[in-house]
Design an enzyme around this catalytic site. Sequence first.
Site, short mmCIF file in Angstrom:
data_model
loop_
_atom_site.label_atom_id
_atom_site.label_comp_id
_atom_site.label_asym_id
_atom_site.label_seq_id
_atom_site.Cartn_x
_atom_site.Cartn_y
_atom_site.Cartn_z
N ARG A 18 0.77 -1.10 -0.26
CA ARG A 18 0.07 0.01 0.01
C ARG A 18 0.89 1.28 0.11
O ARG A 18 1.67 1.52 0.85
CB ARG A 18 -0.93 0.01 1.41
CG ARG A 18 -1.76 1.32 1.29
CD ARG A 18 -2.65 1.43 2.57
NE ARG A 18 -3.09 2.48 2.63
CZ ARG A 18 -3.57 3.23 3.63
NH1 ARG A 18 -3.01 3.00 5.00
NH2 ARG A 18 -4.02 4.61 3.71
N HIS A 78 -2.98 10.91 1.07
CA HIS A 78 -2.37 10.75 2.41
C HIS A 78 -1.87 12.10 3.02
O HIS A 78 -0.54 12.19 3.10
CB HIS A 78 -1.40 9.65 2.40
CG HIS A 78 -1.18 9.00 3.53
ND1 HIS A 78 -1.49 7.67 3.68
CD2 HIS A 78 -0.66 9.49 4.84
CE1 HIS A 78 -1.21 7.29 5.02
NE2 HIS A 78 -0.62 8.33 5.81
N GLU A 96 -7.60 8.33 6.85
CA GLU A 96 -7.81 8.93 8.10
C GLU A 96 -8.20 10.40 8.07
O GLU A 96 -7.66 11.36 8.52
CB GLU A 96 -6.58 8.66 8.71
CG GLU A 96 -5.87 7.65 8.92
CD GLU A 96 -4.86 7.46 9.93
OE1 GLU A 96 -4.28 8.43 10.41
OE2 GLU A 96 -4.40 6.28 10.11
N ASN A 141 -7.66 1.49 10.40
CA ASN A 141 -6.32 1.58 10.74
C ASN A 141 -6.32 1.72 12.20
O ASN A 141 -7.06 2.43 12.79
CB ASN A 141 -5.77 2.99 10.25
CG ASN A 141 -5.49 3.13 8.83
OD1 ASN A 141 -5.64 2.21 8.06
ND2 ASN A 141 -5.04 4.02 8.57
N TYR A 169 -4.29 1.38 15.85
CA TYR A 169 -3.07 1.53 16.80
C TYR A 169 -2.95 1.16 18.29
O TYR A 169 -2.38 0.69 18.87
CB TYR A 169 -2.25 2.83 16.41
CG TYR A 169 -1.59 2.85 15.02
CD1 TYR A 169 -0.26 2.46 14.88
CD2 TYR A 169 -2.58 3.50 14.01
CE1 TYR A 169 0.16 2.71 13.58
CE2 TYR A 169 -2.06 3.63 12.73
CZ TYR A 169 -0.79 3.24 12.47
OH TYR A 169 -0.26 3.39 11.23
N GLU A 193 -3.67 -0.31 8.25
CA GLU A 193 -2.61 0.17 9.17
C GLU A 193 -2.43 -0.54 10.39
O GLU A 193 -3.71 -0.52 11.02
CB GLU A 193 -2.38 1.62 9.16
CG GLU A 193 -2.13 2.29 8.10
CD GLU A 193 -1.83 3.76 8.41
OE1 GLU A 193 -1.64 4.22 9.38
OE2 GLU A 193 -2.03 4.60 7.30
#
Length: 486
Positions: free
Chosen positions: A84, A129, A174, A314, A316, A386
């Site tokens: 990606r 992005h 995002e 995504n 985290y 992600e």
Amino acid sequence: FIVGTVVGGRDFPPDFKFGAATAAYQVEGAWNVSDKSPSIWDSYIRRYPERIIDGSSGDVACDSYNQWRKDVEIASNLGLHFYRFSIAWTRLMPSGFPNTVSEDGKKFYNDLIDALLEKGIEPVVTLYHWDLPQSLQDLGGWTNPLVSDWFADYARIAFSLFGDRVKTWITLNEPIIFCEIVYNTAMHAPGILSAGVGNYLCNKHAMLAHAKAWRIYDEEFRPKYNGKVSLSNQILWLEPENENDVEITETSRQLMVGMFSHPIFSKEGGWPPVIEKIIAEKSKKEGLSKSRLPPFTQEEIDFVKGTYDFFALNYYTSRTVKKAKEGDRIGPWPMNGASDLDIHLTVRPEWKHAATSWFYIYPEGLRRQLAWLKEHYGDIEILITENGYASYDISEDDPDRVQYYKEHLEQVLLAIEDGVKVSGYTAWTMIDNFEWSDGYRSKFGLYKIDFEDPLRKRSPRASAHYYSSVVKSHSLDVDNKFTDEL
Ligand code: PNW
């Protein structure tokens, strides 16, 4: 919810795909070669160098504009099914508009895509992005309603140039970060503070931009290319601090997830009603004639609703939620609490802190978030676009990163057992790169980059060996038998 271990073997389903990700501004460098124009990040780091922790920039970054063959080789050595990366709008369309398509920009991405395919690696392409053309920022950027048309024109050019070979597209990466962090903190490009106003204008226009691009693909390109389009949403899993925080937590999830997903993935479409109501009431109390949250017309609701082929997540980190009290330390949403909800976000003491201020480790949060998405938006395909670990340690020996990947991949297997349709997983990131306001201080790479070396030497970390073993064996049963072929 039972926090369990994987019961049914540790193999991933046969069609499950593994990849790794990067983004243009973070790796390419070559910020002003050929006819490329400046993006908002090129301008921002020049105007506000003090807002980057080490005063650095992405001017050279990993030099991937020149070293991309090495990146392809790395992706191939890792055994990735897909890579990606993102296209720099300003490299492909220097004026920001479709009247200029750069020959060099076109060649760069064509070469990269072809080289990946030659190695059997599928390109997964992000259109945006965070590197808006500065020329469009000068016209208001994401706060100007016309931005959705500018983006749609850019998307059409990218689909027409690369759509014969690129079958998975991410329109926006995002929007929660490029709308909420930007306008609530000004600590990302373009560095404009407009909390409670700019963030919501950006949010609405991002939803429309995504929807226009999806509809263009659906009508003009899907019939011949048969690919898939979605947007990547960054979500911090939220859970109640105590039993009496359950309701406020669910409301907070609507602010965290719903603002960027409800318009697209819910049956009703539009803003999450609970959030729309709260902001309208607050705006009224503030003496405003209209809500700070711009409404969608019914036509817009119908236009945006259903514009997805899968959900891209995504993940985290996580937070706990409670109602804010006088004296609670409140930082910027979405990392902490300051938002239109009077909430305080914190973490459980047992969640270990990783590098970079916002990062606390809670692997179960990933499984819970996946379950929540299924519960709210139905039995849709979810691609994890992600997930990865930040350290300040630059060494190749990175047991903490290995553990992060292992624990999160275990949660992915558990989610699949729960019945969530997770179709793939993407490691962030393949190579160390420019980590936005953290500069080169925090490292996320499976490969270490020597930023002192003009050639930006790339060397595999232990985590690269680990991840590659998982990918190649399609299983988590790889302890202590990493491949050594990188
Ligand atoms: C993402 N959080 O940003 C971006 O997509 C990448 O460009 C970036 O390098 C990577 O994750 C690591 O930061 C995030 O607060 C920003 O949880 C904020 C958060 C997570 C990811």
